[in-house]
Scaffold this motif. Structure first.
Motif, PDB file in Angstrom:
ATOM      1  N   ASN A  10       0.586  -1.218  -0.278  1.00 64.91           N
ATOM      2  CA  ASN A  10       0.007   0.209   0.163  1.00 64.91           C
ATOM      3  C   ASN A  10       0.817   1.283   0.020  1.00 64.91           C
ATOM      4  O   ASN A  10       0.660   2.830  -0.394  1.00 64.91           O
ATOM      5  CB  ASN A  10      -1.089  -0.393   1.343  1.00 64.91           C
ATOM      6  CG  ASN A  10      -2.196  -1.311   1.112  1.00 64.91           C
ATOM      7  OD1 ASN A  10      -1.782  -1.464   0.181  1.00 64.91           O
ATOM      8  ND2 ASN A  10      -2.587  -1.734   2.788  1.00 64.91           N
ATOM      9  N   LEU A  11       2.412   0.832   0.897  1.00 70.33           N
ATOM     10  CA  LEU A  11       3.006   2.584   0.497  1.00 70.33           C
ATOM     11  C   LEU A  11       3.476   2.418  -0.803  1.00 70.33           C
ATOM     12  O   LEU A  11       3.980   3.668  -1.354  1.00 70.33           O
ATOM     13  CB  LEU A  11       4.465   1.971   1.420  1.00 70.33           C
ATOM     14  CG  LEU A  11       4.017   1.995   2.762  1.00 70.33           C
ATOM     15  CD1 LEU A  11       5.451   1.842   3.422  1.00 70.33           C
ATOM     16  CD2 LEU A  11       3.180   3.395   3.380  1.00 70.33           C
ATOM     17  N   ILE A  12       3.426   1.137  -1.834  1.00 75.28           N
ATOM     18  CA  ILE A  12       4.306   1.196  -3.230  1.00 75.28           C
ATOM     19  C   ILE A  12       2.522   1.817  -4.023  1.00 75.28           C
ATOM     20  O   ILE A  12       2.552   3.194  -4.753  1.00 75.28           O
ATOM     21  CB  ILE A  12       4.363  -0.184  -3.617  1.00 75.28           C
ATOM     22  CG1 ILE A  12       5.679   0.044  -2.599  1.00 75.28           C
ATOM     23  CG2 ILE A  12       4.201  -0.072  -5.220  1.00 75.28           C
ATOM     24  CD1 ILE A  12       6.044  -1.937  -3.268  1.00 75.28           C
ATOM     25  N   GLY A  13       1.683   1.792  -3.644  1.00 78.67           N
ATOM     26  CA  GLY A  13       0.639   2.732  -4.419  1.00 78.67           C
ATOM     27  C   GLY A  13       0.454   3.755  -3.485  1.00 78.67           C
ATOM     28  O   GLY A  13       0.112   4.805  -5.154  1.00 78.67           O
ATOM     29  N   TYR A  14       0.233   4.685  -2.663  1.00 77.41           N
ATOM     30  CA  TYR A  14       0.612   6.088  -2.622  1.00 77.41           C
ATOM     31  C   TYR A  14       1.363   6.492  -3.364  1.00 77.41           C
ATOM     32  O   TYR A  14       1.279   7.046  -4.306  1.00 77.41           O
ATOM     33  CB  TYR A  14       1.257   5.569  -1.515  1.00 77.41           C
ATOM     34  CG  TYR A  14      -0.131   5.714   0.134  1.00 77.41           C
ATOM     35  CD1 TYR A  14      -1.024   5.095  -0.338  1.00 77.41           C
ATOM     36  CD2 TYR A  14       0.601   4.752   1.117  1.00 77.41           C
ATOM     37  CE1 TYR A  14      -2.149   4.417   0.203  1.00 77.41           C
ATOM     38  CE2 TYR A  14      -0.446   4.233   1.673  1.00 77.41           C
ATOM     39  CZ  TYR A  14      -1.513   3.898   2.189  1.00 77.41           C
ATOM     40  OH  TYR A  14      -2.270   3.663   2.761  1.00 77.41           O
ATOM     41  N   GLY A  15       2.907   5.589  -4.000  1.00 77.61           N
ATOM     42  CA  GLY A  15       3.708   6.436  -4.667  1.00 77.61           C
ATOM     43  C   GLY A  15       3.733   5.993  -5.680  1.00 77.61           C
ATOM     44  O   GLY A  15       3.454   7.253  -6.511  1.00 77.61           O
ATOM     45  N   ALA A  20       1.509   9.200 -10.820  1.00 76.62           N
ATOM     46  CA  ALA A  20       0.531  10.060 -11.597  1.00 76.62           C
ATOM     47  C   ALA A  20       0.259  10.972 -11.769  1.00 76.62           C
ATOM     48  O   ALA A  20      -0.281  11.212 -12.808  1.00 76.62           O
ATOM     49  CB  ALA A  20      -0.388   8.297 -11.378  1.00 76.62           C
ATOM     50  N   LEU A  21      -0.024  11.792 -10.337  1.00 80.06           N
ATOM     51  CA  LEU A  21      -0.672  12.898 -10.857  1.00 80.06           C
ATOM     52  C   LEU A  21       0.416  13.494 -10.632  1.00 80.06           C
ATOM     53  O   LEU A  21       0.437  14.876 -12.273  1.00 80.06           O
ATOM     54  CB  LEU A  21      -0.861  13.317  -8.732  1.00 80.06           C
ATOM     55  CG  LEU A  21      -2.111  12.329  -8.509  1.00 80.06           C
ATOM     56  CD1 LEU A  21      -2.129  13.052  -6.782  1.00 80.06           C
ATOM     57  CD2 LEU A  21      -3.294  13.170  -8.983  1.00 80.06           C
ATOM     58  N   LEU A  22       1.923  13.357 -10.777  1.00 75.92           N
ATOM     59  CA  LEU A  22       2.881  14.497 -10.934  1.00 75.92           C
ATOM     60  C   LEU A  22       3.338  14.256 -12.902  1.00 75.92           C
ATOM     61  O   LEU A  22       2.986  15.112 -13.115  1.00 75.92           O
ATOM     62  CB  LEU A  22       4.316  13.976 -10.365  1.00 75.92           C
ATOM     63  CG  LEU A  22       5.235  14.265 -10.780  1.00 75.92           C
ATOM     64  CD1 LEU A  22       5.070  15.753 -10.677  1.00 75.92           C
ATOM     65  CD2 LEU A  22       7.318  13.878 -10.222  1.00 75.92           C
ATOM     66  N   VAL A  36       7.836   9.459 -17.868  1.00 76.53           N
ATOM     67  CA  VAL A  36       9.011   8.572 -17.165  1.00 76.53           C
ATOM     68  C   VAL A  36       7.710   8.345 -15.942  1.00 76.53           C
ATOM     69  O   VAL A  36       8.069   7.531 -15.379  1.00 76.53           O
ATOM     70  CB  VAL A  36       9.944   9.346 -16.654  1.00 76.53           C
ATOM     71  CG1 VAL A  36      10.795   9.034 -15.541  1.00 76.53           C
ATOM     72  CG2 VAL A  36      10.710   9.153 -17.853  1.00 76.53           C
ATOM     73  N   CYS A  37       7.160   9.213 -15.609  1.00 77.13           N
ATOM     74  CA  CYS A  37       6.819   9.349 -14.449  1.00 77.13           C
ATOM     75  C   CYS A  37       5.487   8.313 -14.544  1.00 77.13           C
ATOM     76  O   CYS A  37       5.232   7.415 -13.344  1.00 77.13           O
ATOM     77  CB  CYS A  37       5.416  10.809 -13.635  1.00 77.13           C
ATOM     78  SG  CYS A  37       7.288  12.157 -12.825  1.00 77.13           S
ATOM     79  N   TYR A  38       4.737   8.455 -15.583  1.00 71.46           N
ATOM     80  CA  TYR A  38       3.546   7.864 -16.026  1.00 71.46           C
ATOM     81  C   TYR A  38       4.076   5.635 -15.819  1.00 71.46           C
ATOM     82  O   TYR A  38       3.433   5.483 -15.313  1.00 71.46           O
ATOM     83  CB  TYR A  38       2.810   8.083 -17.069  1.00 71.46           C
ATOM     84  CG  TYR A  38       1.744   7.279 -17.572  1.00 71.46           C
ATOM     85  CD1 TYR A  38      -0.069   8.069 -16.933  1.00 71.46           C
ATOM     86  CD2 TYR A  38       1.771   6.296 -18.191  1.00 71.46           C
ATOM     87  CE1 TYR A  38      -0.900   6.848 -17.285  1.00 71.46           C
ATOM     88  CE2 TYR A  38       0.246   5.182 -18.125  1.00 71.46           C
ATOM     89  CZ  TYR A  38      -0.814   6.289 -17.699  1.00 71.46           C
ATOM     90  OH  TYR A  38      -1.653   5.034 -18.183  1.00 71.46           O
ATOM     91  N   VAL A  39       5.012   5.851 -16.498  1.00 64.36           N
ATOM     92  CA  VAL A  39       5.550   4.305 -16.856  1.00 64.36           C
ATOM     93  C   VAL A  39       6.070   3.799 -15.249  1.00 64.36           C
ATOM     94  O   VAL A  39       5.924   2.728 -15.681  1.00 64.36           O
ATOM     95  CB  VAL A  39       7.028   4.974 -17.992  1.00 64.36           C
ATOM     96  CG1 VAL A  39       7.599   3.245 -17.970  1.00 64.36           C
ATOM     97  CG2 VAL A  39       6.381   4.638 -19.409  1.00 64.36           C
ATOM     98  N   ALA A  46       3.056  -4.396 -10.729  1.00 63.03           N
ATOM     99  CA  ALA A  46       3.288  -5.137 -10.668  1.00 63.03           C
ATOM    100  C   ALA A  46       4.829  -5.259  -9.484  1.00 63.03           C
ATOM    101  O   ALA A  46       4.347  -6.568  -9.159  1.00 63.03           O
ATOM    102  CB  ALA A  46       4.244  -5.719 -11.838  1.00 63.03           C
ATOM    103  N   LEU A  47       4.833  -4.210  -8.884  1.00 65.15           N
ATOM    104  CA  LEU A  47       5.823  -5.017  -7.772  1.00 65.15           C
ATOM    105  C   LEU A  47       4.743  -4.367  -6.594  1.00 65.15           C
ATOM    106  O   LEU A  47       5.429  -5.540  -5.644  1.00 65.15           O
ATOM    107  CB  LEU A  47       6.691  -3.514  -7.529  1.00 65.15           C
ATOM    108  CG  LEU A  47       7.576  -3.720  -6.388  1.00 65.15           C
ATOM    109  CD1 LEU A  47       8.963  -4.351  -6.764  1.00 65.15           C
ATOM    110  CD2 LEU A  47       8.752  -1.856  -6.199  1.00 65.15           C
ATOM    111  N   ASP A  48       3.843  -3.916  -5.871  1.00 65.54           N
ATOM    112  CA  ASP A  48       3.376  -3.531  -5.118  1.00 65.54           C
ATOM    113  C   ASP A  48       2.436  -4.791  -5.036  1.00 65.54           C
ATOM    114  O   ASP A  48       2.221  -6.150  -4.393  1.00 65.54           O
ATOM    115  CB  ASP A  48       2.076  -2.705  -5.050  1.00 65.54           C
ATOM    116  CG  ASP A  48       1.179  -2.931  -6.322  1.00 65.54           C
ATOM    117  OD1 ASP A  48       0.833  -3.728  -6.770  1.00 65.54           O
ATOM    118  OD2 ASP A  48       0.350  -1.727  -6.604  1.00 65.54           O
ATOM    119  N   GLY A  49       1.784  -5.713  -6.366  1.00 64.38           N
ATOM    120  CA  GLY A  49       1.472  -6.927  -5.657  1.00 64.38           C
ATOM    121  C   GLY A  49       1.849  -7.850  -5.240  1.00 64.38           C
ATOM    122  O   GLY A  49       1.964  -8.817  -5.176  1.00 64.38           O
TER     123      GLY A  49
END
Length: 213
Positions: A10-15, A20-22, A36-39, A46-49
């Motif tokens: 979930n911490l990764i999810g916040y990131g 995404a907002l940036l 770059v930010c979007y990718v 994949a990492l958070d899962g």
């Protein structure tokens, strides 16, 4: 630690949300930084899962955060494409409508049926959807190819990219990934149709049960 808000995935999810907002903030003009930010936000999906499975930190909170981040990021990118390619606006609007509506009704029916995950397909569900959600390589390729297509369309507004056999790499990647994006929308329609059909069956079951009382 039982504080679901501080689970590693979930911490990764916040990131992902912040990236995404940036990306959205930069999207109108600074295409390289926005891309770059979007990718990176997408790759962290994949990492958070993986972290959730590895650390036994799967949660409904995290699953919903992940779903909404994916849907909203793609929707906002498509909104940008509507501005960049107004003559193709209808197709981008249809893509948004299909993506949001089909996922929403599927999640709603999943909740009503008491299933633990939107990836759990009932016995009467489509074999295609079962394959789609149980094969991680297939799911990754479909989601990644879909995002690649729209990302390349975004970049194509600014640049063709380096030349490959006389063609711009960005344009080539857009053409190669286009069938994946079309196929993913088709799968979403199958998902939506199945969810609406199951919702109707649920109504029938509940009315039959009420009459039996």
């Amino acid at each position: 630690m039982d504080n679901v808000f501080l689970f590693v995935p979930n911490l990764i999810g916040y990131g992902r949300v912040l990236l995404a907002l940036l990306s959205l903030y930069l999207m109108a003009e600074r295409h390289v930084a926005a891309g770059v930010c979007y990718v990176i936000s997408g790759l962290l999906d994949a990492l958070d899962g993986h972290a959730a499975r590895l650390l036994n930190q799967s949660s409904r909170f995290g699953a919903m955060l992940d779903q909404l981040t994916d849907r909203c990021a793609t929707m906002c990118l498509l909104a940008c494409l509507c501005a960049f390619y107004p003559h193709r606006m209808l197709w981008f609007q249809l893509s948004m409508a299909i993506d949001i509506s089909c996922h929403w009704i599927h999640l709603h029916v999943t909740t009503l049926r008491g299933r633990g995950s939107h990836k759990s397909i009932g016995g009467e569900g489509s074999a295609l959807l079962r394959l789609y959600y149980t094969s991680r390589p297939l799911l990754f390729c479909m989601c990644g190819g879909n995002e690649l297509f729209y990302s390349m369309l975004y970049l194509l507004h600014f640049t063709e990219g380096p030349a490959v056999l006389g063609l711009g790499l960005v344009r080539v990647l857009a053409w190669l990934s286009a069938p994946v994006a079309v196929a993913k929308s088709a799968i979403a329609l199958v998902q939506g149709y199945g969810a609406w059909a199951e919702l109707g069956r649920l109504d029938i079951e509940e009315r039959a049960a009420a009459k039996a009382l």
